[in-house]
Design an enzyme around this catalytic site. Structure first.
Site, PDB file in Angstrom:
ATOM      1  N   PRO A   2       0.804  -1.414   0.200  1.00 49.68           N
ATOM      2  CA  PRO A   2       0.039   0.103   0.129  1.00 49.68           C
ATOM      3  C   PRO A   2       0.854   1.157  -0.067  1.00 49.68           C
ATOM      4  CG  PRO A   2      -0.017  -0.905   2.279  1.00 49.68           C
ATOM      5  CD  PRO A   2       0.647  -1.962   1.100  1.00 49.68           C
ATOM      6  N   GLU A   3       0.389   2.353  -0.853  1.00 54.91           N
ATOM      7  CA  GLU A   3       1.062   3.622  -0.687  1.00 54.91           C
ATOM      8  C   GLU A   3       0.087   4.478   0.080  1.00 54.91           C
ATOM      9  OE1 GLU A   3       2.790   4.277  -4.806  1.00 54.91           O
ATOM     10  OE2 GLU A   3       3.284   2.024  -4.822  1.00 54.91           O
ATOM     11  N   GLN A  70       4.831  -0.921   8.937  1.00 50.23           N
ATOM     12  CA  GLN A  70       5.976  -1.769   8.599  1.00 50.23           C
ATOM     13  C   GLN A  70       5.464  -2.643   7.534  1.00 50.23           C
ATOM     14  OE1 GLN A  70       7.156  -2.422  12.673  1.00 50.23           O
ATOM     15  NE2 GLN A  70       9.169  -1.392  11.999  1.00 50.23           N
ATOM     16  N   ARG A 125      12.420  12.892  10.187  1.00 51.27           N
ATOM     17  CA  ARG A 125      13.062  12.454   8.883  1.00 51.27           C
ATOM     18  C   ARG A 125      12.182  12.426   7.829  1.00 51.27           C
ATOM     19  NH1 ARG A 125      14.422   8.086  11.144  1.00 51.27           N
ATOM     20  NH2 ARG A 125      12.967   6.387   9.704  1.00 51.27           N
ATOM     21  N   ASN A 169       6.107   2.818  -5.587  1.00 50.70           N
ATOM     22  CA  ASN A 169       6.467   2.353  -6.746  1.00 50.70           C
ATOM     23  C   ASN A 169       5.314   2.659  -7.734  1.00 50.70           C
ATOM     24  OD1 ASN A 169       8.260   1.270  -8.327  1.00 50.70           O
ATOM     25  ND2 ASN A 169       7.229  -0.726  -8.568  1.00 50.70           N
ATOM     26  N   ARG A 253      12.866  -2.358  -7.510  1.00 51.85           N
ATOM     27  CA  ARG A 253      11.342  -2.286  -7.966  1.00 51.85           C
ATOM     28  C   ARG A 253      11.254  -2.340  -9.386  1.00 51.85           C
ATOM     29  NH1 ARG A 253       9.053  -0.226  -3.183  1.00 51.85           N
ATOM     30  NH2 ARG A 253       7.314  -1.047  -4.005  1.00 51.85           N
TER      31      ARG A 253
END
Length: 263
Positions: A2-3, A70, A125, A169, A253
């Site tokens: 999942p994005e 994660q 970050r 991706n 990828r």
């Protein structure tokens, strides 16, 4: 995997189930979180924020539950008191009168004060989230041209959550096709006109995917359904130029593109 759009839609489902409802039961698996069970009773979830794959569940007394899925973490919405049969390991349960939200299998879970939230290493970050509607194309253009990112190839940059959180991706592939750019380019090599096109694509493609993915009624979204133009379409014709879509590996990828019109 999942994005950003998929993570945001998951957060929307969690909000719809529990936002604004007093919590009637709270359970944490980890000992360091047990003291917060009593503190959260009667409190409400005010909103759920996404930062890439991290979810920030904000409570009415100013504490925030940080969780990062994660590889294996997953949230579920169930009816109150429902105990689903699953092989996954339950980590968090937040229950209201009618619904409960459950987090399974994740291990990166913390309860944060406002001060700890500002200093959290991951949140320090990671870049701004592409689905944060306060983020503009001008902001994205400035990040592209910053000293930190201007000489990075797009093939790797668009997978780096420090640049923009929520990209992955399939979004990398579709954004570069939309902008008509090959993956080896860098922002420092582009004209201002190309940078403008790319900056808008970096926001427009994820937001279109979020708004329309899975919709079956085209009239619902004025016919602007998101669909892949190149992702998983190797060997097919490019609808823009008629060239043949190619596949290769980039940054470990699979990458899809049209060599004919992505220059």
């Amino acid at each position: 995997m999942p994005e950003g759009p998929e993570i945001r839609r998951a957060a929307d489902s969690l909000e719809a189930a529990i936002k604004g409802k007093p919590l009637t039961a709270v359970w944490f698996a980890f000992p360091q979180l047990k003291p917060f069970e009593a503190q959260l009773l009667g409190q409400t979830v005010t909103h759920i924020e996404t930062r890439g794959k991290a979810l920030l569940t904000h409570f009415s007394h100013n504490l925030t539950l940080y969780s990062h899925n994660q590889l294996y973490g997953v949230w579920r919405v169930v009816d109150a008191d429902e105990r689903p049969e699953t092989n996954r390991v339950l980590r968090v349960r937040l229950q209201a009168a009618d619904k409960a939200i459950l987090l399974y299998s994740a291990s990166d879970i913390e309860m944060l004060t406002p001060e700890q939230l500002l200093a959290h290493p991951f949140l320090q970050r990671v870049g701004p989230d592409v689905l944060d509607m306060r983020l503009t194309a001008s902001d994205v253009k400035a990040r592209l041209l910053s000293a930190k990112f201007r000489n990075r190839q797009f093939s790797g940059l668009f997978l780096d959550q420090a640049f923009l959180a929520g990209l992955g991706n399939y979004l990398r592939v579709e954004i570069l096709w939309e902008a008509g750019l090959a993956p080896h380019h860098k922002a420092s090599q582009l004209s201002d006109e190309r940078l403008e096109v790319l900056s808008h694509a970096l926001l427009d493609i994820p937001r279109l995917s979020y708004n329309t993915r899975g919709a079956v009624d085209e009239n619902k979204h004025h016919g602007a359904l998101f669909r892949f133009k190149v992702f998983h379409r190797a060997g097919k014709k490019c609808e823009r130029c008629g060239g043949i879509i190619d596949r290769m590996m980039l940054s470990s990828r699979p990458f899809y593109w049209c060599p004919h019109c992505q220059k």
